[in-house]
Scaffold this active site. Structure first.
Site, PDB file in Angstrom:
ATOM      1  N   CYS A  70       2.023  12.113  -7.317  1.00  0.00           N
ATOM      2  CA  CYS A  70       3.306  12.575  -8.000  1.00  0.00           C
ATOM      3  C   CYS A  70       3.174  12.680  -9.562  1.00  0.00           C
ATOM      4  O   CYS A  70       3.607  13.644 -10.302  1.00  0.00           O
ATOM      5  CB  CYS A  70       4.655  11.837  -7.369  1.00  0.00           C
ATOM      6  SG  CYS A  70       6.203  12.453  -7.936  1.00  0.00           S
ATOM      7  N   CYS A 154      11.300   8.024 -14.606  1.00  0.00           N
ATOM      8  CA  CYS A 154      11.830   8.905 -13.648  1.00  0.00           C
ATOM      9  C   CYS A 154      12.929   7.989 -12.909  1.00  0.00           C
ATOM     10  O   CYS A 154      12.711   6.804 -12.690  1.00  0.00           O
ATOM     11  CB  CYS A 154      11.047   9.500 -12.620  1.00  0.00           C
ATOM     12  SG  CYS A 154       9.798  10.749 -13.181  1.00  0.00           S
ATOM     13  N   CYS A 182       1.421   5.868 -16.188  1.00  0.00           N
ATOM     14  CA  CYS A 182       1.560   6.994 -15.002  1.00  0.00           C
ATOM     15  C   CYS A 182       0.441   7.993 -15.460  1.00  0.00           C
ATOM     16  O   CYS A 182       0.211   8.829 -14.466  1.00  0.00           O
ATOM     17  CB  CYS A 182       2.777   7.658 -15.580  1.00  0.00           C
ATOM     18  SG  CYS A 182       3.031   8.160 -17.363  1.00  0.00           S
TER      19      CYS A 182
HETATM   20  S1  SF4 Z   1       7.483   8.433 -12.252  1.00  0.00           S
HETATM   21 FE1  SF4 Z   1       8.186  10.409 -12.130  1.00  0.00          FE
HETATM   22  S2  SF4 Z   1       6.296  11.517 -11.796  1.00  0.00           S
HETATM   23 FE2  SF4 Z   1       5.867   9.288 -11.333  1.00  0.00          FE
HETATM   24  S3  SF4 Z   1       6.107   9.096  -9.103  1.00  0.00           S
HETATM   25 FE3  SF4 Z   1       7.924   8.385  -9.901  1.00  0.00          FE
HETATM   26  S4  SF4 Z   1       9.248  10.284  -9.540  1.00  0.00           S
HETATM   27 FE4  SF4 Z   1       6.965  10.962  -9.512  1.00  0.00          FE
END
Ligand code: SF4
Length: 190
Positions: A70, A154, A182
């Site tokens: 993701c 997020c 990330c």
């Molecule tokens: S931080 Fe954002 S991009 Fe990363 S897994 Fe969570 S929802 Fe997905």
């Protein structure tokens, strides 16, 4: 700071599609306050649709592999698209944000992105120095910071932390790896 140095700098950010409303609010506040054209990079629609079709909307809670998928689609691919057009970029990254960023330097060769120049002018700024600047200059900031969120990503992957807790502990809190990134700044992750 950048507006004062050269108002013709380009400014870009990411919209993963899963950000909190407060983050959209601060993006707009910055646009209006400084009169800049904020370039917002979005994920590729086909990639997101395929991921959600196969794994669901909340796949990140199910495994580290899903979470990285993701983050890859919603963050890493869009930033790669932007950085692929540039000779260098300037970030707000700081050493005291997380263990993995302790070795960050002001000037770096970004080995993660075709060896372009990466400049981190705030790299040795402490939290207190940062807030001193924000207050002295009335800089717009994300209101979640007032609600106990020292590190904001997020919405489904960020939560508030208790006073004294590690700033990044509210990010992907269900994972046990203490070196959480990330994928945007993986060059510091050993
Ligand atoms: S931080 Fe954002 S991009 Fe990363 S897994 Fe969570 S929802 Fe997905």
């Amino acid at each position: 700071m950048m507006i004062k140095i050269n108002p013709r700098f380009r400014f870009f950010t990411l919209d993963t599609g899963r950000l909190p409303q407060e983050t959209y609010d601060v993006m707009d506040a910055v646009r209006k306050r400084y009169g800049i054209n904020l370039e917002v990079m979005f994920p590729d629609t086909d990639e997101v649709e395929e991921m959600v079709r196969k794994k669901g909307l909340n796949l990140f809670y199910e495994s580290v592999e899903n979470r990285r998928l993701c983050c890859g689609i919603r963050k890493v691919h869009p930033i790669n698209r932007m950085l692929g057009t540039l000779d260098g970029w300037i970030t707000g990254l700081r050493q005291d944000q997380t263990e993995t960023r302790r070795d960050a330097k002001i000037f770096e060769v970004d080995t993660q992105h075709s060896n372009i120049l990466k400049i981190n002018p705030l790299v040795d700024w402490t939290w207190d120095r940062l807030w001193g600047y924000i207050r002295a200059n009335d800089v717009p900031y994300n209101k979640l910071l007032d609600a106990g969120y020292p590190s904001i990503g997020c919405a489904p992957c960020t939560r508030a932390v208790e006073a004294g807790q590690d700033a990044r502990s509210g990010r992907w809190w269900w994972e046990h790896d203490t070196h959480k990134e990330c994928g945007l700044h993986m060059d510091y992750k050993k």
